[in-house]
Design a protein around this motif. Sequence first.
Motif, PDB file in Angstrom:
ATOM      1  N   SER A 128      -8.523   0.151  -0.274  1.00  0.00           N
ATOM      2  CA  SER A 128      -8.542   1.539  -0.745  1.00  0.00           C
ATOM      3  C   SER A 128      -9.275   2.183   1.400  1.00  0.00           C
ATOM      4  O   SER A 128     -10.130   1.143   1.523  1.00  0.00           O
ATOM      5  CB  SER A 128      -9.141   2.609  -1.340  1.00  0.00           C
ATOM      6  OG  SER A 128     -10.373   2.152  -1.262  1.00  0.00           O
TER       7      SER A 128
ATOM      8  N   GLY B  35      -8.991   7.782   0.001  1.00  0.00           N
ATOM      9  CA  GLY B  35      -8.686   7.154  -1.101  1.00  0.00           C
ATOM     10  C   GLY B  35      -8.926   7.368  -2.319  1.00  0.00           C
ATOM     11  O   GLY B  35      -8.448   6.920  -3.480  1.00  0.00           O
ATOM     12  N   THR B  36      -8.393   9.189  -2.909  1.00  0.00           N
ATOM     13  CA  THR B  36      -7.714   9.241  -3.944  1.00  0.00           C
ATOM     14  C   THR B  36      -6.491  10.187  -4.191  1.00  0.00           C
ATOM     15  O   THR B  36      -5.790  10.371  -4.554  1.00  0.00           O
ATOM     16  CB  THR B  36      -8.278  10.656  -4.044  1.00  0.00           C
ATOM     17  OG1 THR B  36      -7.834  11.582  -2.357  1.00  0.00           O
ATOM     18  CG2 THR B  36     -10.494  10.566  -3.767  1.00  0.00           C
TER      19      THR B  36
ATOM     20  N   SER C  22       0.769  -1.595  -0.376  1.00  0.00           N
ATOM     21  CA  SER C  22       0.281   0.134   0.049  1.00  0.00           C
ATOM     22  C   SER C  22       0.762   1.158  -0.129  1.00  0.00           C
ATOM     23  O   SER C  22       1.947   1.150   0.536  1.00  0.00           O
ATOM     24  CB  SER C  22      -0.559  -0.145   1.464  1.00  0.00           C
ATOM     25  OG  SER C  22      -0.380  -0.403   2.522  1.00  0.00           O
TER      26      SER C  22
ATOM     27  N   ASN D 209      -5.126  -3.002  -6.769  1.00  0.00           N
ATOM     28  CA  ASN D 209      -5.922  -1.630  -7.010  1.00  0.00           C
ATOM     29  C   ASN D 209      -7.669  -2.154  -5.871  1.00  0.00           C
ATOM     30  O   ASN D 209      -8.284  -1.244  -6.990  1.00  0.00           O
ATOM     31  CB  ASN D 209      -6.522  -0.818  -8.221  1.00  0.00           C
ATOM     32  CG  ASN D 209      -4.873  -0.279  -8.138  1.00  0.00           C
ATOM     33  OD1 ASN D 209      -3.934  -0.709  -8.409  1.00  0.00           O
ATOM     34  ND2 ASN D 209      -5.479  -0.368  -9.532  1.00  0.00           N
TER      35      ASN D 209
ATOM     36  N   CYS E 249      -5.752   9.011   3.885  1.00  0.00           N
ATOM     37  CA  CYS E 249      -5.453   8.298   2.202  1.00  0.00           C
ATOM     38  C   CYS E 249      -4.807   6.708   2.718  1.00  0.00           C
ATOM     39  O   CYS E 249      -3.008   6.898   2.777  1.00  0.00           O
ATOM     40  CB  CYS E 249      -5.401   9.307   0.926  1.00  0.00           C
ATOM     41  SG  CYS E 249      -5.893   8.254  -0.376  1.00  0.00           S
TER      42      CYS E 249
ATOM     43  N   VAL F 187      -4.167   3.762   0.084  1.00  0.00           N
ATOM     44  CA  VAL F 187      -4.672   2.827  -1.295  1.00  0.00           C
ATOM     45  C   VAL F 187      -4.080   1.648  -1.425  1.00  0.00           C
ATOM     46  O   VAL F 187      -2.557   1.354  -1.369  1.00  0.00           O
ATOM     47  CB  VAL F 187      -4.722   4.028  -2.321  1.00  0.00           C
ATOM     48  CG1 VAL F 187      -5.427   4.439  -2.426  1.00  0.00           C
ATOM     49  CG2 VAL F 187      -3.567   5.060  -2.844  1.00  0.00           C
TER      50      VAL F 187
ATOM     51  N   TRP G  45      -3.451   7.508  -5.168  1.00  0.00           N
ATOM     52  CA  TRP G  45      -2.992   6.328  -5.952  1.00  0.00           C
ATOM     53  C   TRP G  45      -1.822   6.847  -6.522  1.00  0.00           C
ATOM     54  O   TRP G  45      -1.658   6.303  -7.204  1.00  0.00           O
ATOM     55  CB  TRP G  45      -4.270   5.946  -7.325  1.00  0.00           C
ATOM     56  CG  TRP G  45      -5.150   5.143  -6.355  1.00  0.00           C
ATOM     57  CD1 TRP G  45      -6.540   5.686  -6.623  1.00  0.00           C
ATOM     58  CD2 TRP G  45      -5.642   3.919  -6.378  1.00  0.00           C
ATOM     59  NE1 TRP G  45      -7.005   5.014  -5.857  1.00  0.00           N
ATOM     60  CE2 TRP G  45      -6.745   3.400  -5.469  1.00  0.00           C
ATOM     61  CE3 TRP G  45      -4.538   2.658  -6.251  1.00  0.00           C
ATOM     62  CZ2 TRP G  45      -7.451   2.645  -4.859  1.00  0.00           C
ATOM     63  CZ3 TRP G  45      -4.993   1.594  -5.773  1.00  0.00           C
ATOM     64  CH2 TRP G  45      -6.292   1.780  -4.557  1.00  0.00           C
TER      65      TRP G  45
END
Length: 265
Positions: free
Chosen positions: A182, A186-187, A134, A179, A140, A142, A189
């Motif tokens: 999250s 979760g934004t 991760s 993928n 955040c 992900v 990436w």
Amino acid sequence: MKKWLVVFLCFLSESSFGVGAILYMRLNESEGLTTFMDSSGNNYDGTCTNCPTRGAFGMFNPAMTFDGVNDAITGMPVGAMGTADRTLSAWVRITTTASGMILTNRSVVGENSLSLHASVFAGAGTANGNAYFSWDGGGCNVGARGSSNITDGDFHHLVGVRSGADYFIYVDGTMENTNNASGGSGTCWASSADSTSNWLIGSGPAWGVFWNGTISEVSIYDSALTRSQIRGMYMRGVNRYIEASRDWARLLPYTPTYFEQNLGL
């Protein structure tokens, strides 16, 4: 002649581990030592205060067992991972779903890092025995979560790959997911893993979690390894383990290893 041939093949196989890595920790140091050597050639050696114990038999060499309470190897100055393609890899053995952190450089909550871990995600225990790779930062999280339960007491090869903004988790040479994990916003990436803190093995201080089990052959690559490369790493490890097991058991009734039973080797 056969005996010498086996030893020669084991040497060749082991010599290929960690090739091209920017960090390669064998974790086969003698009991009582507090310095752990980086075999990548970059001299990113680690140290310990609360030290793991040397295992009786590791994946390739004697490995290190962490107590899940405060054991940790610290101080590897590999640096930030940024936004570039990366690969994190380790062989691990666990018997509990309270497993914890394998490899990270997120020392405090505000830092952003790539991490390899099991049964914990976004700072909380998941108790599912799954492997995770991760990107973790404030608000955040992900990455990718594996599908198999690795708490069977056998060694498993875990590999996390970031390629662009995609995250992949491999278990024993097989890509299990991408993928599919999250948390928080979760934004993030494509966000930079910009923590410059030293890397840690067996400890995740930003989450307050530690590894409960055995770790061997930890490595970081400054590229996204391919499926065939990861499968090759796994099979070299399997072959080395089988030969080492047979060598140790040469005077005893031989019992097939986990890998022989499951891979038909």
